[in-house]
Design a protein around this motif. Structure first.
Motif, PDB file in Angstrom:
ATOM      1  N   ASP A  82       0.813  -1.214   0.000  1.00 51.49           N
ATOM      2  CA  ASP A  82       0.000   0.000   0.000  1.00 51.49           C
ATOM      3  C   ASP A  82       0.843   1.258   0.000  1.00 51.49           C
ATOM      4  OD1 ASP A  82      -3.038  -0.551   0.154  1.00 51.49           O
ATOM      5  OD2 ASP A  82      -2.121  -2.086   1.400  1.00 51.49           O
ATOM      6  N   GLU A 115      -5.573   4.023  -0.648  1.00 54.21           N
ATOM      7  CA  GLU A 115      -4.322   3.330  -0.301  1.00 54.21           C
ATOM      8  C   GLU A 115      -3.741   3.922   0.995  1.00 54.21           C
ATOM      9  OE1 GLU A 115      -4.318   0.808  -1.873  1.00 54.21           O
ATOM     10  OE2 GLU A 115      -4.523   1.069  -4.040  1.00 54.21           O
ATOM     11  N   HIS A 153      -5.567   2.472   3.774  1.00 55.47           N
ATOM     12  CA  HIS A 153      -5.094   1.113   4.090  1.00 55.47           C
ATOM     13  C   HIS A 153      -3.837   1.181   4.965  1.00 55.47           C
ATOM     14  CE1 HIS A 153      -7.219  -0.425   0.167  1.00 55.47           C
ATOM     15  NE2 HIS A 153      -8.059   0.008   1.080  1.00 55.47           N
ATOM     16  N   PHE A 173      -1.335  -9.155  -3.319  1.00 56.15           N
ATOM     17  CA  PHE A 173      -2.079  -9.107  -2.059  1.00 56.15           C
ATOM     18  C   PHE A 173      -2.704 -10.448  -1.687  1.00 56.15           C
ATOM     19  CE2 PHE A 173      -2.496  -4.456  -2.842  1.00 56.15           C
ATOM     20  CZ  PHE A 173      -2.221  -3.992  -1.567  1.00 56.15           C
ATOM     21  N   GLU A 208      -9.389  -3.470  -2.987  1.00 57.76           N
ATOM     22  CA  GLU A 208      -8.398  -3.896  -3.992  1.00 57.76           C
ATOM     23  C   GLU A 208      -9.062  -4.704  -5.114  1.00 57.76           C
ATOM     24  OE1 GLU A 208      -6.051  -2.235  -3.213  1.00 57.76           O
ATOM     25  OE2 GLU A 208      -5.230  -2.554  -1.215  1.00 57.76           O
TER      26      GLU A 208
HETATM   27 FE   LIG Z   1      -4.567  -0.844  -0.825  1.00 56.40          FE
END
Ligand SMILES: [Fe+2]
Ligand SMILES: [Fe+2]
Length: 337
Positions: A86, A116, A119, A184, A212
């Motif tokens: 991220d 992001e 996150h 991820f 995502e």
């Molecule tokens: Fe992310």
């Protein structure tokens, strides 16, 4: 910078603004999108807005302390790697956004950048609650495999981002498809395998995974397909895109196999990880309009876990499904979403 970058009354009509190349006026007009998907995804991202404080992390330390040594190692090495993704993605998106011409695609990227950062904040909140934030964020200094995965991802991000051609922009978009769609995924599934043992981490990952997989991946898949469609892209560049996803699969499996070899936990095997990553890679290739090239198997247990948690978190995307028909009435409808 020229003033026309900000205000360009002699620019092209807004419906002519392509992703690569052009001369935009500088106006963000959500009622006249060239690409319907750009506004639909913007609205879905907005509808999905969440805050780390919505996740109950009050008992995270208690839960973390009850994990076995191997489970604790997987937890820490997973969050150490996901948090890198991220951090890197935020910076990459800012660089990619500068290459883009269409203002509504840029608006969607702006919102993605915010998500992001959100996150990153959520990892900090979670790890602070677990009592190991500094240790996890510094793990790259001590774990060679983690450092190597991060470095390989950074190398792929950096490779084409300075270029100023449709070809290089396309390959830069490919790097982002790989990040959102490959790097991820094993990490998400490890946390879902731990499941009820770490409810705070699991619930945080549910929110992150939804962003995502449901919005960031489709955004970059559409960007990739659109650059491909609107420019003369030679076959040699498409070959490079295939090489990049093969590299991404290798990056993901190398780290996955390292974790499993050193910190085996129930429910994970080499074969399972391989099948899972191959299936994801084929799906991502389909999404960007390329041919799947990996061995395909029926949906794996890890894929089912990821999908199950996406569905459990679907309330706000249902909002989108029932409202989306109202959006973006005046677009050229150049692509689907
Ligand atoms: Fe992310
Ligand atoms: Fe993302």
């Amino acid at each position: 910078m020229k003033p026309e970058h900000y205000y360009n009354p002699n620019g092209e009509p807004i419906l002519d603004e392509k992703i690569y190349g052009g001369n935009p006026t500088g106006f963000v007009d959500f009622n006249r999108p060239r690409y319907k998907w750009s506004v639909n995804l913007y609205d879905l991202m907005n509808a999905n807005t969440w805050f780390p404080s919505e996740v109950n992390t009050a008992n995270e330390k208690k839960h973390f302390d009850l994990l076995t040594d191997n489970e604790q190692a997987i937890y820490k090495l997973t969050f150490a790697q996901l948090s890198f993704n991220d951090s890197a993605q935020e910076e990459y998106l800012s660089d990619f956004r500068r290459l883009a011409n269409n203002r509504l695609v840029k608006a969607a990227l702006s919102l993605q950048i915010m998500q992001e950062v959100n996150h990153s904040k959520s990892y900090a909140v979670l790890l602070d609650a677990a009592g190991n934030s500094d240790e996890v964020f510094d793990l790259y200094k001590h774990d060679a495999a983690l450092n190597r995965k991060n470095q390989r991802i950074a190398n792929q991000f950096a490779r084409y981002i300075d270029g100023n051609s449709a070809e290089e922009m396309l390959l830069s978009a490919m790097a982002s498809v790989n990040l959102e769609g490959i790097y991820f995924l094993l990490g998400f599934s490890y946390i879902y395998v731990l499941g009820d043992k770490v409810p705070g981490a699991r619930d945080m990952i549910k929110f992150i995974a939804r962003d995502e997989i449901n919005t960031h991946l489709p955004l970059f898949a559409n960007i990739f397909k659109t650059i491909y469609k609107e420019n003369k892209i030679p076959a040699s560049i498409v070959d490079k895109a295939y090489e990049m996803i093969q590299e991404a699969v290798d990056i993901e499996l190398e780290y996955g196999k390292y974790l499993l070899e050193n910190y085996p936990i129930m429910g994970l095997t080499d074969e399972l990880m391989e099948k899972t990553v191959y299936n994801y890679a084929n799906d991502r290739l389909n999404k960007i309009g390329l041919e799947p090239i990996f061995e395909e198997t029926p949906q794996t247990y890890l894929q089912k876990l990821v999908e199950k948690h996406l569905k459990m978190n679907d309330v706000r995307s249902n909002f989108f499904e029932s409202n989306v028909a109202n959006y973006a009435k005046n677009s050229l409808d150049l692509d689907d979403f």
